[in-house]
Every structure is written in structure tokens, then in C-alpha cells.
Design a protein around this motif. Structure first.
Motif, PDB file in Angstrom:
ATOM      1  N   GLY A  33       6.693  -4.807   8.657  1.00 38.78           N
ATOM      2  CA  GLY A  33       7.182  -3.635   7.913  1.00 38.78           C
ATOM      3  C   GLY A  33       6.018  -2.826   7.367  1.00 38.78           C
ATOM      4  O   GLY A  33       5.979  -1.593   7.482  1.00 38.78           O
ATOM      5  N   ALA A  37       4.626   1.011   8.167  1.00 37.90           N
ATOM      6  CA  ALA A  37       4.347   2.018   7.134  1.00 37.90           C
ATOM      7  C   ALA A  37       2.901   2.517   7.256  1.00 37.90           C
ATOM      8  O   ALA A  37       2.627   3.715   7.095  1.00 37.90           O
ATOM      9  N   VAL A  91       8.219  -1.905  14.126  1.00 39.94           N
ATOM     10  CA  VAL A  91       9.583  -1.775  13.602  1.00 39.94           C
ATOM     11  C   VAL A  91      10.511  -2.768  14.303  1.00 39.94           C
ATOM     12  O   VAL A  91      11.373  -3.378  13.666  1.00 39.94           O
ATOM     13  N   HIS A  94       9.902  -6.137  12.826  1.00 32.49           N
ATOM     14  CA  HIS A  94      10.388  -6.145  11.434  1.00 32.49           C
ATOM     15  C   HIS A  94      11.916  -6.258  11.388  1.00 32.49           C
ATOM     16  O   HIS A  94      12.470  -7.097  10.662  1.00 32.49           O
ATOM     17  N   ARG A 103      18.616 -11.266   6.369  1.00 29.65           N
ATOM     18  CA  ARG A 103      18.371 -10.435   5.180  1.00 29.65           C
ATOM     19  C   ARG A 103      18.971  -9.061   5.456  1.00 29.65           C
ATOM     20  O   ARG A 103      18.262  -8.071   5.593  1.00 29.65           O
ATOM     21  N   ARG A 108      20.923  -6.063   0.228  1.00 31.98           N
ATOM     22  CA  ARG A 108      19.948  -5.658   1.244  1.00 31.98           C
ATOM     23  C   ARG A 108      20.540  -4.684   2.263  1.00 31.98           C
ATOM     24  O   ARG A 108      19.817  -4.176   3.126  1.00 31.98           O
ATOM     25  N   ALA A 111      18.799  -1.351   2.601  1.00 32.85           N
ATOM     26  CA  ALA A 111      17.549  -1.381   3.374  1.00 32.85           C
ATOM     27  C   ALA A 111      17.863  -1.450   4.869  1.00 32.85           C
ATOM     28  O   ALA A 111      17.185  -0.821   5.694  1.00 32.85           O
ATOM     29  N   TRP A 112      18.876  -2.205   5.236  1.00 29.54           N
ATOM     30  CA  TRP A 112      19.238  -2.329   6.648  1.00 29.54           C
ATOM     31  C   TRP A 112      19.643  -0.969   7.213  1.00 29.54           C
ATOM     32  O   TRP A 112      19.153  -0.532   8.260  1.00 29.54           O
ATOM     33  N   GLY A 115      16.916   1.504   7.245  1.00 28.39           N
ATOM     34  CA  GLY A 115      15.975   1.084   8.289  1.00 28.39           C
ATOM     35  C   GLY A 115      16.390   1.663   9.634  1.00 28.39           C
ATOM     36  O   GLY A 115      15.566   2.183  10.395  1.00 28.39           O
ATOM     37  N   VAL A 119      14.565   4.372  12.182  1.00 26.97           N
ATOM     38  CA  VAL A 119      14.322   4.257  13.635  1.00 26.97           C
ATOM     39  C   VAL A 119      14.741   5.548  14.335  1.00 26.97           C
ATOM     40  O   VAL A 119      14.017   6.081  15.184  1.00 26.97           O
ATOM     41  N   HIS A 195      14.449   3.168   1.412  1.00 23.63           N
ATOM     42  CA  HIS A 195      14.464   1.892   2.129  1.00 23.63           C
ATOM     43  C   HIS A 195      13.958   0.748   1.237  1.00 23.63           C
ATOM     44  O   HIS A 195      14.497  -0.348   1.266  1.00 23.63           O
ATOM     45  N   GLY A 203       5.517  -4.241  -0.339  1.00 21.32           N
ATOM     46  CA  GLY A 203       4.202  -4.331   0.305  1.00 21.32           C
ATOM     47  C   GLY A 203       4.122  -3.244   1.368  1.00 21.32           C
ATOM     48  O   GLY A 203       4.486  -3.479   2.508  1.00 21.32           O
ATOM     49  N   TYR A 311      13.715  -8.369  -6.712  1.00 26.47           N
ATOM     50  CA  TYR A 311      14.703  -7.349  -6.328  1.00 26.47           C
ATOM     51  C   TYR A 311      15.091  -6.441  -7.485  1.00 26.47           C
ATOM     52  O   TYR A 311      16.111  -5.762  -7.422  1.00 26.47           O
ATOM     53  N   ARG A 441      10.837 -12.878  -0.605  1.00 28.63           N
ATOM     54  CA  ARG A 441       9.697 -11.996  -0.821  1.00 28.63           C
ATOM     55  C   ARG A 441       8.557 -12.592  -1.627  1.00 28.63           C
ATOM     56  O   ARG A 441       7.426 -12.554  -1.173  1.00 28.63           O
TER      57      ARG A 441
HETATM   58  C1  HEM Z   1       9.699   3.074  10.045  1.00 31.77           C
HETATM   59  C2  HEM Z   1      10.445   2.025   9.925  1.00 31.77           C
HETATM   60  C3  HEM Z   1      10.360   0.991   8.829  1.00 31.77           C
HETATM   61  C4  HEM Z   1       9.400   0.778   7.888  1.00 31.77           C
HETATM   62  C5  HEM Z   1       8.109   1.536   7.683  1.00 31.77           C
HETATM   63  C6  HEM Z   1       9.831  -0.333   7.071  1.00 31.77           C
HETATM   64  C7  HEM Z   1       9.111  -0.867   6.029  1.00 31.77           C
HETATM   65  C8  HEM Z   1       9.583  -1.824   5.157  1.00 31.77           C
HETATM   66  C9  HEM Z   1       8.854  -2.361   4.037  1.00 31.77           C
HETATM   67  C10 HEM Z   1       7.435  -2.004   3.685  1.00 31.77           C
HETATM   68  C11 HEM Z   1       9.674  -3.230   3.391  1.00 31.77           C
HETATM   69  C12 HEM Z   1       9.346  -4.049   2.136  1.00 31.77           C
HETATM   70  C13 HEM Z   1       8.846  -5.376   2.591  1.00 31.77           C
HETATM   71  C14 HEM Z   1       8.449  -6.246   1.416  1.00 31.77           C
HETATM   72  O1  HEM Z   1       7.590  -5.839   0.637  1.00 31.77           O
HETATM   73  O2  HEM Z   1       9.010  -7.338   1.306  1.00 31.77           O
HETATM   74  C15 HEM Z   1      10.926  -3.263   4.100  1.00 31.77           C
HETATM   75  C16 HEM Z   1      12.014  -4.010   3.747  1.00 31.77           C
HETATM   76  C17 HEM Z   1      13.158  -4.144   4.519  1.00 31.77           C
HETATM   77  N1  HEM Z   1      13.373  -3.589   5.760  1.00 31.77           N
HETATM   78 FE1  HEM Z   1      12.214  -2.194   6.637  1.00 31.77          FE
HETATM   79  N2  HEM Z   1      11.032  -0.778   7.523  1.00 31.77           N
HETATM   80  C18 HEM Z   1      11.398   0.002   8.611  1.00 31.77           C
HETATM   81  C19 HEM Z   1      12.515  -0.150   9.398  1.00 31.77           C
HETATM   82  C20 HEM Z   1      13.469  -1.140   9.215  1.00 31.77           C
HETATM   83  C21 HEM Z   1      14.549  -1.421  10.123  1.00 31.77           C
HETATM   84  C22 HEM Z   1      14.761  -0.757  11.462  1.00 31.77           C
HETATM   85  C23 HEM Z   1      15.299  -2.411   9.560  1.00 31.77           C
HETATM   86  C24 HEM Z   1      16.528  -3.085  10.084  1.00 31.77           C
HETATM   87  C25 HEM Z   1      17.442  -2.500  10.760  1.00 31.77           C
HETATM   88  C26 HEM Z   1      14.690  -2.756   8.296  1.00 31.77           C
HETATM   89  C27 HEM Z   1      15.177  -3.679   7.418  1.00 31.77           C
HETATM   90  C28 HEM Z   1      14.609  -3.997   6.209  1.00 31.77           C
HETATM   91  C29 HEM Z   1      15.219  -4.843   5.218  1.00 31.77           C
HETATM   92  C30 HEM Z   1      16.604  -5.504   5.314  1.00 31.77           C
HETATM   93  C31 HEM Z   1      14.309  -4.937   4.158  1.00 31.77           C
HETATM   94  C32 HEM Z   1      14.512  -5.672   2.844  1.00 31.77           C
HETATM   95  C33 HEM Z   1      14.030  -7.088   2.914  1.00 31.77           C
HETATM   96  C34 HEM Z   1      14.472  -7.860   1.711  1.00 31.77           C
HETATM   97  O3  HEM Z   1      15.033  -7.236   0.823  1.00 31.77           O
HETATM   98  O4  HEM Z   1      14.308  -9.055   1.648  1.00 31.77           O
HETATM   99  N3  HEM Z   1      13.569  -1.972   8.125  1.00 31.77           N
HETATM  100  N4  HEM Z   1      10.840  -2.402   5.180  1.00 31.77           N
END
Ligand code: HEM
Ligand code: SF4
Ligand code: SF4
Length: 516
Positions: A33, A37, A91, A94, A103, A108, A111-112, A115, A119, A195, A203, A311, A441
Motif C-alpha cells: 500500500g 502511495a 495495488v 495490496h 480485512r 474497513r 477502505a475497501w 480502494g 484502482v 481511504h 504508513g 483505528y 496494523r
Molecule cells: C492507489 C491505490 C491504493 C493505495 C495508494 C493504497 C494505500 C493504502 C495505505 C497506505 C493504507 C494504510 C496501510 C497501513 O498503514 O496500515 C491502506 C489501507 C487499506 N487499503 Fe489501500 N491502497 C490502495 C488501493 C487499495 C485497494 C484496491 C484495496 C482493496 C480493494 C485497498 C484496501 C485497503 C484496506 C482494506 C485498507 C485498510 C487496512 C486495515 O484497516 O487494516 N486499498 N491502503
């Protein structure tokens, strides 16, 4: 959930292999992730340079000139291209990771869903980026896009007609395309903010070594293999064979062959299925872990759980009952159940054991360990391995140690470790997931600080640290964990035989004093 067990298996294997190559601190899979970023940043910086040389009145010749600049243009353009490909890889890893670790649902889900929107935005960015170049690939992508738009009842005149014949494409088309290519990343920034809005201390950048190493790798790639440039677009001729970027143009074959409605139906169906993962992956109510609860009689208002919750689910609020804690009006912790993922980390944060998910608070943990010791009577030769059940599967045994599984090593209350040592076991080895891989986390990070750096709810100074060890383990690295147990046992041999205390009552030590 269908596919999740298989996905977890694949992930465990891949993680273990990458840990061996890079070590857990720099395992890129753990930072996917953050890598995505970071790529976004690299794309912004390199894009800012490229846009100065881009001409909407002569797109292709301006890119040719850029690619011919020996010092900066050639490799900055290539870094921009390779960083956009790396974004897709990062991505994908991730999202796969989040899916495998389930998750996806509850707090969450935001974020899903964001996310997935990210994309979509990244793909639109890639599409407009390739159209900007206006080589054969750009032409084919634009024509396929126009054909799709024409299937929608938006424009009165079919726009596909603009892409055939002798007429030169109007500058307005390239202007609009450039505008979308630049405006969309602004939306991407906003979406990224949304997100990570439910996680504390996201992070957003990988560790420095990985960041600079990755950037150097991109630059080296760009210097060694400058990004290809196809022949110029020519609307009068059928496009010749040209290189395509499968990561961004994967949809082309379907878009060119299927009728527009079928393409949209397939896209909507696939996106809908992925969008609904938070619904179908959510456990049935009877198996859903309950959110944390605060016992206001025990809470001293110390704020540690508020600081530690990964969280941001805990707020400190004014006590409604000032007599609640020794008559002093103070703050009290309050859990927002809609943000709590039930990770239990707050249970490990609270010295007086006043917060945690039902059945997993410090008090519940102490009752469990008391019962365990009563029934098993571990002796001075025994090593107790307190293992995170994500790192060591429940059906596994561990040579040389007695397993004591917990749901997250970060939720472990330090008094459990103290109880074991004061009861005279040989040693306590705590196996947690590597810090960046914690499904919650920040569990291992806080655990390590509570054990060795006196973070509040710390392991008491009276506990002999030589009998306590922290090891990082993953589901795919049983051999490493066995080796850690063996090394710990060898170190314990050099110590005197521990003597257990008959009566250890740590719960009583945590009761608020009457009238205080
Ligand atoms: C450009 C695309 C994306 C970027 C830059 C990105 C970046 C991030 C970052 C930096 C975090 C925090 C991680 C941490 O500090 O623990 C995060 C969390 C998360 N991301 Fe993404 N992400 C992207 C796309 C996606 C996609 C496509 C999905 C799923 C379909 C997704 C699902 C999640 C989820 C569920 C969390 C939360 C995790 C948790 O709460 O335990 N992300 N993402
Ligand atoms: S850690 Fe415990 S005592 Fe401190 S604020 Fe949270 S619930 Fe209250
Ligand atoms: S269990 Fe505790 S630490 Fe975890 S999300 Fe809920 S309130 Fe926060």
C-alpha cells in the motif's frame, strides 16, 4: 469465504520467500500500500517535468522530442511510465493481501470501497496518459474508448467518427485528455485521504531503504531500457502492430470485439462482485467478534488506549459520573463501536485492565492463564510460546515449546507474561507477526515497546527479561520459529533454575483502591 484460504496460503508462501530475500523490515510485499502511495508521488514529480514539454497542438512530435532529450527527458519519461506500471503491481498485491487477511468488512469496508475507486482512477489516468502520447497505442485506446462511449446514450453525434478520416483531431480533444490526466490525480489524492481516514498513523511511505532502493531501481530500468514509443497515430490507416502495456490496455481485446453493452455489463458485474466483498466476507453475527467495551469503574483516564488504538476508535470524553473513579472528575475512554475492528490491542494498553473486547480484556486474559497454569502445571524446563494465531496456525505444534495461542500478540496484556514467569516456567517466547504485517496494523510495535521500552502497561521491571523473548514469525516460516525456540532454550540453559511463587494474584493488584 471462497478463495480466502487459498489466497492466505499463497500469501504465506510469498511472504516467507520475500522475508528470506529482503528480511521482514524491507519485504516489499508488506509495504505494498505504501509503495503504491510512493509511486503516486514519483508520478507527480516526474509528470510535472513532462507536462512542460507536452504540446496539445503537436502531441506526438513533442513526445518524440522529449524522448530524444539525452539528459533528463528520456529517462524521466521512462521513470514515469515504469512507476505507473509499478503502481498496478503494488495495488494488486495490496488488495490481494487485504482480501486474503479478510480485512474487508465492517469499519474497513470504507477502505475497501475507496480502494477500488482508486484502482478505477489509476486506470483512467493510465488510459489518458497513453492517449496523450498519440502513437499507435494511444490511437487504438482512444478509438476503443470512443466506441464504448458511443454505446452509451450520452452524445447526440457518435464521437467515434472523429477518429476516422482525413480531418485532423481538434486540439480540444487533446486538451480535454490532458485535463483529465492532470485533474484525476487530484481526485486520487482526495480518495487516498478518505481511504486511510479510518486508520491511525497510516504508513504512507515505505521504509527509507525500500523507498530509495525502489526509486534507484526505476531509474536504472529507465536508463537501461527507455520506454518504447510506437509509430505515430494515423487515422487514415489501420493501426499497425505496436507494443501495448498489458497492465493498462488489458481491456482492449474485449472492448474491440464485444458489443458495448456486453463490455459494460461484464465490467459492472466484475466490479460489483469485488465491491460486494465486504458484504459476503462478513462473518455471520454469531461468529463476528464484538467491539471493545470500557469498564468505567476501572478506567483511570490515562489515555493509553486512545493513543494505541490503530483505528482511532477510542475517544476520551468527560466522565458523566464523577464519582466513578475515586470521586475525581476526569476523562474516561469511550469506544466508537462503528470504528472498532475488535483487534483487542487496547486490552494490552490498559494497565488497570479496564478495556477490551468482551472475553479478551486483561482480566479475561489473566483468568485464562491462571486456569492454564492450574491445569497444565508447566515446570521450570518448559518454554511457553505465546503465539499470534495468524502467525502459527491453530493445528500446528512447536518443537521444544508449549503453545499458548492468542488472537493478536499486540492484544497480550503484559501481566500474562509476568504471571507465567512468576509461576516459574523456564521461559516465555512471544511469537508475533512481523510489525508491518500485523493484521491489526500496530500490534507487534506496541508489544515490543511494552516489553522493552516501558510503554504504558509495560512488563514490570521485576520480570527477568532473560526469560522473555520476542520473535517474529509468519505462517510460512515454521523452521525459523523452531530455530528461535532452540536458540532461546540454549540461552535459558545458562540460567539458574527458576523458582515459582505459590500465590500470584495480579488481578487484585489492579483493583482500584477503595475511595481513592
Ligand atoms: C492507489 C491505490 C491504493 C493505495 C495508494 C493504497 C494505500 C493504502 C495505505 C497506505 C493504507 C494504510 C496501510 C497501513 O498503514 O496500515 C491502506 C489501507 C487499506 N487499503 Fe489501500 N491502497 C490502495 C488501493 C487499495 C485497494 C484496491 C484495496 C482493496 C480493494 C485497498 C484496501 C485497503 C484496506 C482494506 C485498507 C485498510 C487496512 C486495515 O484497516 O487494516 N486499498 N491502503
Ligand atoms: S488505557 Fe484503560 S485506564 Fe487508560 S484510558 Fe484506556 S481504558 Fe482508561
Ligand atoms: S479493539 Fe480496541 S484497539 Fe482495536 S479497534 Fe477496537 S477500540 Fe481500537
Amino acid at each position: 469465504v471462497i478463495g480466502q484460504a487459498a489466497a492466505r496460503h499463497v500469501l504465506a508462501r510469498a511472504d516467507a520467500a520475500m522475508n528470506r530475500l529482503y528480511g521482514w523490515r524491507f519485504n516489499p510485499l508488506y509495504h505494498s500500500g505504501a509503495i503504491a502511495a510512493a509511486m503516486f508521488l514519483i508520478l507527480l514529480v516526474t509528470g510535472l517535468y513532462l507536462v512542460f514539454f507536452y504540446r496539445i497542438s503537436a502531441p506526438y512530435p513533442s513526445v518524440v522530442r522529449l524522448a530524444a532529450q539525452p539528459w533528463l527527458g528520456a529517462w524521466i519519461r521512462s521513470v514515469h511510465r515504469y512507476a505507473s506500471d509499478a503502481t498496478i503491481f503494488a495495488v494488486a498485491v495490496h488488495a490481494f493481501r487485504m482480501f486474503a487477511q479478510n480485512r474487508t468488512w465492517g469499519p474497513r469496508a470504507l477502505a475497501w470501497i475507496t480502494g477500488l475507486l482508486l484502482v478505477a482512477v489509476v486506470l483512467v489516468c493510465g488510459w489518458t496518459g497513453y492517449v496523450m502520447v498519440w502513437d499507435v497505442q494511444g490511437q487504438v485506446l482512444a478509438q476503443a474508448g470512443a466506441r464504448l462511449f458511443d454505446a452509451l446514450p450520452i452524445f447526440s453525434e457518435p464521437i467515434g467518427r472523429s477518429f476516422v478520416g482525413e480531418r485532423r483531431l481538434p486540439d480540444a480533444f487533446f486538451f480535454l485528455n490532458l485535463f483529465v490526466h492532470i485533474a484525476v490525480p487530484i481526485g486520487l489524492g482526495l480518495l487516498l485521504w478518505l481511504h486511510v481516514s479510518r486508520v491511525a498513523r497510516p504508513g504512507l511511505l515505505p521504509p527509507r531503504g525500500l523507498l530509495w532502493g525502489g526509486t534507484a531501481l526505476l531509474i536504472a530500468l529507465a536508463l537501461a531500457w527507455p520506454a518504447p514509443l510506437g509509430p505515430a497515430a494515423d487515422l487514415l490507416r489501420l493501426p499497425p502492430r505496436a507494443p501495448y502495456d498489458v497492465l493498462y490496455a488489458f481491456w482492449l481485446p474485449a472492448a474491440q470485439v464485444w458489443p458495448g453493452w456486453a463490455f459494460f455489463a461484464a465490467t459492472l458485474g466484475a466490479s460489483g462482485a469485488v465491491l460486494l466483498v465486504p458484504v459476503w466476507a462478513k462473518p455471520v453475527p454469531s461468529r463476528r467478534p464484538a467491539p471493545s467495551v470500557v469498564d468505567e469503574r476501572l478506567c483511570t483516564g490515562c489515555e493509553q488506549c486512545f493513543l494505541d488504538c490503530p483505528y482511532e476508535a477510542i475517544a476520551m470524553i468527560e466522565r458523566t459520573d464523577p464519582k466513578g473513579h475515586g470521586g475525581r472528575p476526569t476523562l474516561v475512554a469511550h469506544v466508537d463501536a462503528t470504528r472498532c475492528v475488535s483487534c483487542g490491542i487496547c486490552a494490552g494498553s490498559c494497565a488497570p485492565m479496564g478495556v477490551g473486547p468482551p472475553g479478551r480484556t486483561g482480566r479475561d486474559q489473566l483468568r485464562r492463564v491462571e486456569q492454564f497454569v492450574r491445569e497444565r502445571q508447566p515446570d521450570a524446563d518448559e518454554v511457553i510460546a505465546i503465539v499470534c494465531d495468524r502467525a502459527v496456525p491453530a493445528d500446528q505444534t512447536l518443537e521444544g515449546a508449549t503453545l499458548y495461542p492468542v488472537t493478536c500478540a499486540g492484544s497480550l496484556h503484559s501481566s500474562v507474561v509476568e504471571y507465567f514467569t512468576r509461576k516459574g516456567v523456564g521461559g516465555v517466547l512471544i511469537a508475533a507477526c512481523p510489525p508491518r504485517d500485523c493484521w491489526n496494523r500496530e500490534g507487534p510495535k506496541w508489544l515490543e515497546q511494552r516489553l522493552y521500552h516501558e510503554r504504558e502497561a509495560e512488563l514490570q521491571a521485576r520480570v527477568d527479561r532473560r526469560r522473555v523473548r520476542l520473535a517474529y514469525a509468519t505462517a510460512g516460516s515454521a523452521a525459523e520459529l523452531r530455530a528461535a525456540v532452540a536458540a532461546f532454550r540454549a540461552d535459558l540453559q545458562a540460567l539458574d533454575r527458576p523458582r515459582g511463587e505459590a500465590e500470584v494474584d495480579l488481578i487484585a493488584a489492579c483493583e482500584p483502591a477503595e475511595g481513592s
